[in-house]
Scaffold this active site. Structure first.
Site, PDB file in Angstrom:
ATOM      1  N   ASP A 125       0.854  -1.185   0.000  1.00  0.00           N
ATOM      2  CA  ASP A 125       0.000   0.000   0.000  1.00  0.00           C
ATOM      3  C   ASP A 125       0.890   1.235   0.000  1.00  0.00           C
ATOM      4  O   ASP A 125       2.020   1.192   0.509  1.00  0.00           O
ATOM      5  CB  ASP A 125      -0.874   0.028   1.261  1.00  0.00           C
TER       6      ASP A 125
ATOM      7  N   ASP B  88      -4.819  -3.436   5.157  1.00  0.00           N
ATOM      8  CA  ASP B  88      -5.240  -2.956   6.472  1.00  0.00           C
ATOM      9  C   ASP B  88      -6.744  -3.018   6.690  1.00  0.00           C
ATOM     10  O   ASP B  88      -7.218  -2.877   7.805  1.00  0.00           O
ATOM     11  CB  ASP B  88      -4.751  -1.518   6.710  1.00  0.00           C
TER      12      ASP B  88
ATOM     13  N   ASP C 155      -9.452  -6.488   2.711  1.00  0.00           N
ATOM     14  CA  ASP C 155      -8.105  -6.934   2.322  1.00  0.00           C
ATOM     15  C   ASP C 155      -7.836  -8.374   2.733  1.00  0.00           C
ATOM     16  O   ASP C 155      -6.860  -8.982   2.282  1.00  0.00           O
ATOM     17  CB  ASP C 155      -7.027  -6.032   2.954  1.00  0.00           C
TER      18      ASP C 155
END
Length: 884
Positions: free
Chosen positions: A326, A613, A617
């Site tokens: 990310d 997170d 996900d």
């Protein structure tokens, strides 16, 4: 039956106010009364039980049988020595298992879920174990419910309760419901939230009514209790290797028995010899050493902010060649700051340092809408919540618009929470005598539902040309790596449902904010690339914004290496898998796209690490070879689905973890090869002596003693080696690679042959000093004892010295630092000291049938013991020359 009571009645019964929560003092008193909020696990094994478990091995049974036989025929000293060796081996096993258990417990504590509570009138994040009855708990999407809770407020709250009810579909919750029927099933208790269930949507507040074993989950705790420790693939391979070696050893021992019987040797001595050879041949310490090295390595990794939840992840880390990361918070600082804003199609800068600025009417309306449509808090330079929302609140503070004051003046009565598909969030607040909807989110999604725009205090129709101008401003901001967020509003006379909020809005404006890259990430990306690991950025940002950051960090070089979620949807799984290695940036992607990305990379034979997170996900984290959850921003769901948790949410930590994982695997490999070399040396020394009808150079008790020394401290010393400083200059390890690849098998065989041959040579030299040879008959006891002492010292010392050269397959021990592994040096010193003690102390020397050596012979045996070390170091010189 809390579900049958009105929430005000529950608050009164638990003596707590919703607005302030418990005081710290009251919470402490209740914690003492009710105890920690955790389910009782299986009772820990006692030291005695651990000790007994170490004795449950076929070879140990054989040794105990041998001890009994020696005792019955009057060889008391031999029996005592065999028993002492068995007990010492078991004691070492207990210590190692205890340390491994302690390490796992420490990691459990570090990864305990957190809970948001209101105490002393403030919102705090605490360990879920500190929750007590009466605590006011705040729930949001992705958070684990920490205890049984009677809900007080709900906003589109949904909770997944399959662990309790078996229903896979999340349950809708409503705090206003009251269920009067005392037999209302758990699945129908819509005003309750239960421990260990998962919030999947919306938000809510509730008061804790039960903790720990008093919860619904506590009632079925025994069914949920699971063993934590499990064998890793590496440990399973070690067990298989041990079994294979065991069968080989039994075969060799049977052969020795047959040969000895044909040679008419003493049957009892041959029996003991065969048993001791079996124990020497099998590195029974392997599983324990692998476990302790993994546990120590995992503990060491926790100190660099990487919590390994599953031991197999340590092995997989060494093979990772793709890191999907990310952007926000992992590659960047996660400190968003608004630097530009656009109202009435005019782009302006926000002064960076100044405070108490004056806002224009339009600007004031825009900032007010942003703040009221936010859940974050910011006080005394500390914020909680989404970094984007914190940046908006800080922007308001610059212009004298405080969140607390706005919330009091315009209370929120309803909301439509953010989700990754709409990319919007809306709230309904009181505005004068009516109500106002405030919506914020991605500008392209927001413009689609806006029909008007506020310009210079006037509401005018939003034309296609105006939309294009706003999109052009957005594009300009994105090229500067700014994240763009827009807001709009709608007035209504009566409260409306969430599904009606995001229609026919009036556009207010947009802001551009930046989250600067972490200072250390650029170097980490270069380090990863040199190690054959490709960093990949995944973000919800615009393609141009994502590329600007990626190029700055060195992840991507051209815009062609970027692909959006929309473009991804146009490709089939097969087409994408063929092209996936061309991409370095995935922009405007949803969590659902992450699974496709992982599968695409894996289809090309890559070993993939994926960060995440959010609740959504979890599938991508489970599909990845290494699922990495964020420790700070990560939800409990993502942490539960992951293999590793980043305490600091930092990309650099992933790279450090890969480096540590590679070194841990290499250290285990070094320990195993070392043990196999030592055990092979012992087998060779005995087998050839029996085969050629020579006197045996070592007695069973001597072999057991040496085996004890070489199977413990030096092997563990190699297992905790500081590691290869150049490990990140090598390509990732192929997970299918044999454990004996890269010359490991050759080193094990060469070491074993040298150690075995030199042991026989030392024995021969000892006999020759008294005028005997290996073929001599009826050798007196004294020369035989002296020669065996020389063989005993050479066998033990050569193994201890050989451990030094095992630290690196190509670099000299002097290049990596002779004293850089202090534990190994200490192990060698302790090993030599024990050899001296057993030879020098009269009653020990008598027990082991050893004799002190002359100064000349000490020089000879030490010189012989150094030969395997020297030969391996010389081979390394040629290997380094060949590489050049």
């Amino acid at each position: 039956m809390w579900f049958s009571k009105h929430h005000k009645e529950v608050l009164k019964e638990l003596e707590v106010a919703q607005s302030t929560g418990l005081t710290t003092e009251e919470a402490q008193l209740r914690l003492l009364k009710y105890g920690p909020n955790k389910l009782k696990s299986k009772p820990k094994k006692s030291i005695f039980c651990l000790f007994l478990a170490q004795l449950q091995d076929m070879l140990i049974y054989v040794l105990l049988g041998a001890a009994l036989i020696t005792l019955l025929i009057g060889e008391h000293i031999d029996a005592i020595i065999i028993l002492l060796v068995v007990l010492l081996n078991a004691a070492i096993g207990v210590i190692q298992e205890y340390k491994a258990e302690q390490a796992v417990e420490a990691l459990q504590k570090m990864s305990t879920p957190k809970a948001l509570v209101r105490r002393d009138g403030e919102t705090k994040e605490i360990s879920s174990e500190e929750i007590v009855p009466g605590d006011i708990v705040i729930l949001d999407a992705g958070r684990l419910v920490p205890a049984d809770i009677r809900l007080l407020e709900t906003a589109n709250l949904q909770i997944e309760e399959s662990a309790l009810t078996g229903e896979s579909v999340p349950s809708d919750k409503n705090a206003l419901d009251v269920h009067e029927h005392p037999q209302t099933p758990l699945g129908d208790q819509s005003n309750m939230a239960f421990m260990s269930t998962i919030t999947t949507y919306g938000r809510g507040e509730g008061v804790v009514v039960a903790t720990a074993m008093n919860t619904e989950m506590g009632k079925i705790a025994k069914a949920l209790d699971e063993d934590i420790l499990e064998l890793t693939p590496l440990q399973k391979r070690m067990e298989e290797l041990g079994k294979t070696l065991g069968y080989l050893a039994i075969g060799v021992c049977a052969l020795i028995m047959i040969i000895a019987l044909l040679q008419k040797r003493d049957l009892f001595d041959t029996f003991l010899l065969a048993i001791s050879l079996a124990v020497a041949a099998i590195p029974e310490g392997l599983p324990a050493i692998v476990a302790i090295v993994l546990a120590l390595g995992v503990t060491r990794m926790s100190k660099i902010n990487a919590i390994i939840k599953k031991l197999p992840a340590v092995e997989t880390l060494g093979s990772v060649n793709i890191i999907c990361s990310d952007k926000t918070g992992t590659l960047t600082q996660n400190k968003m700051t608004v630097v530009k804003y656009c109202i009435s199609n005019q782009l302006s800068d926000v002064p960076s340092e100044e405070m108490l600025l004056t806002a224009s009417p339009d600007q004031r309306e825009m900032i007010k809408s942003f703040i009221l449509c936010s859940d974050a808090t910011h006080d005394n330079e500390k914020g909680t919540g989404d970094p984007t929302e914190i940046a908006l609140i800080v922007l308001g503070e610059k212009y004298g618009l405080k969140k607390d004051a706005l919330n009091k003046a315009h209370p929120r009565i309803s909301e439509h929470p953010f989700d990754s598909e709409r990319k919007l969030m809306s709230t309904l607040n009181i505005e004068g005598k009516g109500y106002r909807v405030h919506t914020k989110g991605a500008i392209d999604n927001l413009l689609e539902i806006c029909t008007q725009v506020l310009i210079n205090g006037q509401v005018v129709p939003l034309t296609f040309e105006m939309k294009q101008k706003y999109l052009a401003v957005t594009e300009k901001m994105s090229q500067q790596a700014l994240r763009v967020l827009a807001t709009a509003y709608k007035d209504t006379e009566t409260p409306i449902e969430p599904c009606e909020m995001e229609k026919d809005l009036t556009f207010l404006g947009l802001v551009g904010m930046i989250d600067p890259p972490r200072l250390e990430v650029r170097d980490s990306i270069q380090k990863a690339r040199r190690a054959g690991v490709t960093p990949v950025m995944i973000t919800g940002d615009h393609k141009i914004t994502a590329f600007a950051i990626a190029k700055d960090l060195g992840i991507a070089e051209t815009i062609e290496q970027c692909i959006t979620g929309a473009e991804l949807d146009m490709l089939s799984d097969e087409e994408f898998a063929q092209q996936v290695n061309n991409y370095r940036v995935f922009a405007r992607v949803s969590p659902e796209h992450k699974v496709k990305i992982v599968k695409g990379y894996k289809a090309q034979g890559n070993i993939v690490s994926m960060t995440g997170d959010g609740v959504n996900d979890a599938p991508s984290l489970k599909n990845a070879d290494i699922g990495v959850a964020m420790g700070i921003t990560g939800t409990d769901v993502s942490k539960g689905a992951s293999d590793m948790i980043l305490v600091d949410d930092n990309f650099t930590t992933i790279v450090h973890a890969i480096e540590e994982g590679r070194n841990i695997y290499n250290n285990i490999k070094k320990s195993v090869i070392f043990l196999l070399s030592c055990n092979l040396g012992e087998v060779i020394a005995i087998f050839f002596s029996v085969l050629f009808f020579w006197p045996t150079p070592l007695l069973p008790t001597q072999i057991l003693w040496i085996n004890l020394i070489t199977d413990s401290l030096p092997a563990i010393g190699l297992g905790v080696d500081p590691g290869d400083k150049n490990v990140m200059l090598k390509k990732p390890r192929d997970p299918k690679e044999s454990f004996f690849a890269e010359g490991a098998a050759f080193r094990a065989i060469l070491g074993g042959i040298l150690i075995g041959a030199l042991t026989i040579l030392a024995f021969r030299i000892g006999l020759m000093e008294y005028g005997y040879t290996l073929s001599s008959k009826d050798i007196p006891q004294y020369p035989l004892t002296y020669a065996r002492t020389m063989a005993f010292v050479v066998l033990a010392a050569s193994q201890l010295f050989y451990s030094l050269t095992m630290r690196n397959s190509t670099q000299s021990v002097f290049q990596i630092g002779l004293f850089s592994n202090k534990f190994l040096i200490g192990s060698i010193i302790v090993g030599i000291f024990l050899q001296l003690i057993v030879i020098s102390v009269p009653f020990l020397a008598d027990a082991f049938k050893l004799h002190n050596l002359s100064a000349r012979d000490w020089i000879i045996v030490i010189a012989l013991a150094l030969i395997p070390f020297a030969v391996n170091e010389i081979i390394k010189i040629f290997l380094r020359m060949a590489k050049r």
